[in-house]
Design an enzyme around this catalytic site. Structure first.
Site, mmCIF file in Angstrom:
data_model
loop_
_atom_site.group_PDB
_atom_site.id
_atom_site.type_symbol
_atom_site.label_atom_id
_atom_site.label_comp_id
_atom_site.label_asym_id
_atom_site.label_seq_id
_atom_site.Cartn_x
_atom_site.Cartn_y
_atom_site.Cartn_z
ATOM 1 N N CYS A 61 23.775 -9.639 62.216
ATOM 2 C CA CYS A 61 25.018 -8.902 62.404
ATOM 3 C C CYS A 61 25.945 -8.963 61.202
ATOM 4 O O CYS A 61 27.049 -8.445 61.269
ATOM 5 C CB CYS A 61 25.765 -9.454 63.615
ATOM 6 S SG CYS A 61 26.269 -11.185 63.425
ATOM 7 N N GLN A 62 25.535 -9.549 60.088
ATOM 8 C CA GLN A 62 26.464 -9.744 58.979
ATOM 9 C C GLN A 62 27.048 -8.430 58.481
ATOM 10 O O GLN A 62 28.181 -8.369 58.018
ATOM 11 C CB GLN A 62 25.767 -10.467 57.823
ATOM 12 C CG GLN A 62 25.553 -11.939 58.081
ATOM 13 C CD GLN A 62 24.255 -12.210 58.819
ATOM 14 O OE1 GLN A 62 23.662 -11.327 59.418
ATOM 15 N NE2 GLN A 62 23.803 -13.456 58.788
#
Length: 365
Positions: free
Chosen positions: A76-77
């Protein structure tokens, strides 16, 4: 009947754990993949030896095992608030091999999990469009783990997809089982930090991972005298601003200069509320609200695991830092279990419809 699961970007297996906990062997994990060796060691310790360390973009080009359901959380960065420009991060596109796996495995449904920001991201439109191209309809929602029995406020986006040719009715998001005590509701109130960790010893058991199955992770840091003095000036529910008010001479100069923001930094948890979101560096109070409600120390790994919703019987593998990452990156099993129940309702409904059609065809013949 057991439905076969592939868990991609599995981490320690929080999602799989929730699906297993539905019971009656309703879901059977058959394959898992992650690029972190310690996380896969943990996964295999708890679910069997079918987890592998691999690059999904290379792996998906080979043989993909058959499954009924694909679950997982592509990294999810790219959507994170820490990457506000949302540029130059190829990890945002790892949902593409995820959906490719859905297609190649023959799965009839998928569960994709990501940070809450995904729900307002242009990438969500891309994900839904690609799912539609391979024959899947989707439903999307931002769910709070505390609403499903986890003693932690943690908001995540879930994308549930189903093959429209295989379901008369699609998948639905689960209804909450708990509610904020501030709301007028007949549901039980959110579980609290006290509910989760009050029975553990007040003091950590040393500073290293131990052999005891329950207390082996109940270890702490070895704080400096300065840190210990600082902890004592932060009340329950307090934060760095309380430290500055009560003991400015102990407050880092950079915090004094920064007059706003960061209200969770160097904060204490409340006994009577759920935890804040547990992240990968929960053992560092300077990173968030991770001080024990009344003890003058950060929370331990065991306390963090419980606040995430892992039972003490769940076994972690790896170094202290690796285990912390596994805990902080996990999907709370309580939330995963609620998702699993919702998926099972749709699968069982489909099974009944299929059987009814077959019986009707047999009678007609």
């Amino acid at each position: 009947m057991s439905y076969r699961i592939i868990d991609l970007f599995s981490g320690a297996g929080g999602l799989t754990q929730g699906f297993i906990e539905v019971g009656d062997d309703a879901f059977k994990p058959v394959f898992a993949l992650d690029n972190n060796e310690a996380a896969i060691a943990t996964y295999n310790e708890n679910f069997g030896g079918h987890g592998i360390v691999a690059d999904i973009e290379k792996w998906v080009k080979g043989d993909v095992p058959e499954a009924d359901l694909v679950i997982g959380g592509p990294p999810c960065q790219g959507f994170s608030l820490l990457n506000k420009k949302r540029t130059g991060d190829e990890r945002r596109a790892l949902w593409e091999p995820f959906l490719e796996t859905v297609q190649k495995s023959g799965a009839i449904a998928f569960v994709m999990e990501n940070v809450a920001q995904l729900a307002k991201s242009p990438e969500l439109d891309d994900i839904k469009a690609q799912a539609e191209r391979i024959g899947f309809q989707t439903v999307v929602g931002v769910l709070n783990a505390a609403d499903y029995g986890a003693p932690q406020v943690r908001r995540r986006t879930f994308v549930l997809g189903w093959n429209t040719s295989m379901f008369v009715e699609g998948l639905s998001l689960p209804k909450p089982s708990h509610a904020s005590p501030k709301e007028e509701s007949s549901l039980p109130p959110w579980r609290t930090v006290h509910d989760a960790i009050a029975d553990l010893p007040p003091a950590p058991i040393g500073t290293e991972i131990g052999d005891d199955p329950v207390l082996g992770l109940h270890f702490g840091r070895n704080p400096t005298k300065l840190s210990q003095m600082r902890y004592r000036h932060v009340p329950e529910g307090g934060n760095r601003f309380d430290l500055q008010r009560n003991a400015e001479h102990l407050t880092p100069a950079c915090w004094i200069r920064k007059k706003s923001g960061g209200t969770d930094l160097f904060g204490r948890l409340w006994w009577d509320r759920p935890s804040v979101t547990i992240r990968t560096e929960f053992f560092k109070p300077e990173k968030g609200r991770y001080l024990h409600p009344i003890e003058h120390r950060p929370i331990t790994h065991r306390e963090a695991a419980r606040l995430m919703g892992f039972e003490d019987t769940f076994e972690f593998r790896g170094s202290k830092i690796e285990i912390a990452k596994q805990i902080g990156n996990a999907v709370p099993p309580d939330l995963a279990r609620a998702i699993a129940r919702a998926v099972l309702v749709a699968f069982n409904s489909r099974e009944k419809s299929t059987n009814a059609e077959e019986n009707q065809s047999s009678r007609a013949a």
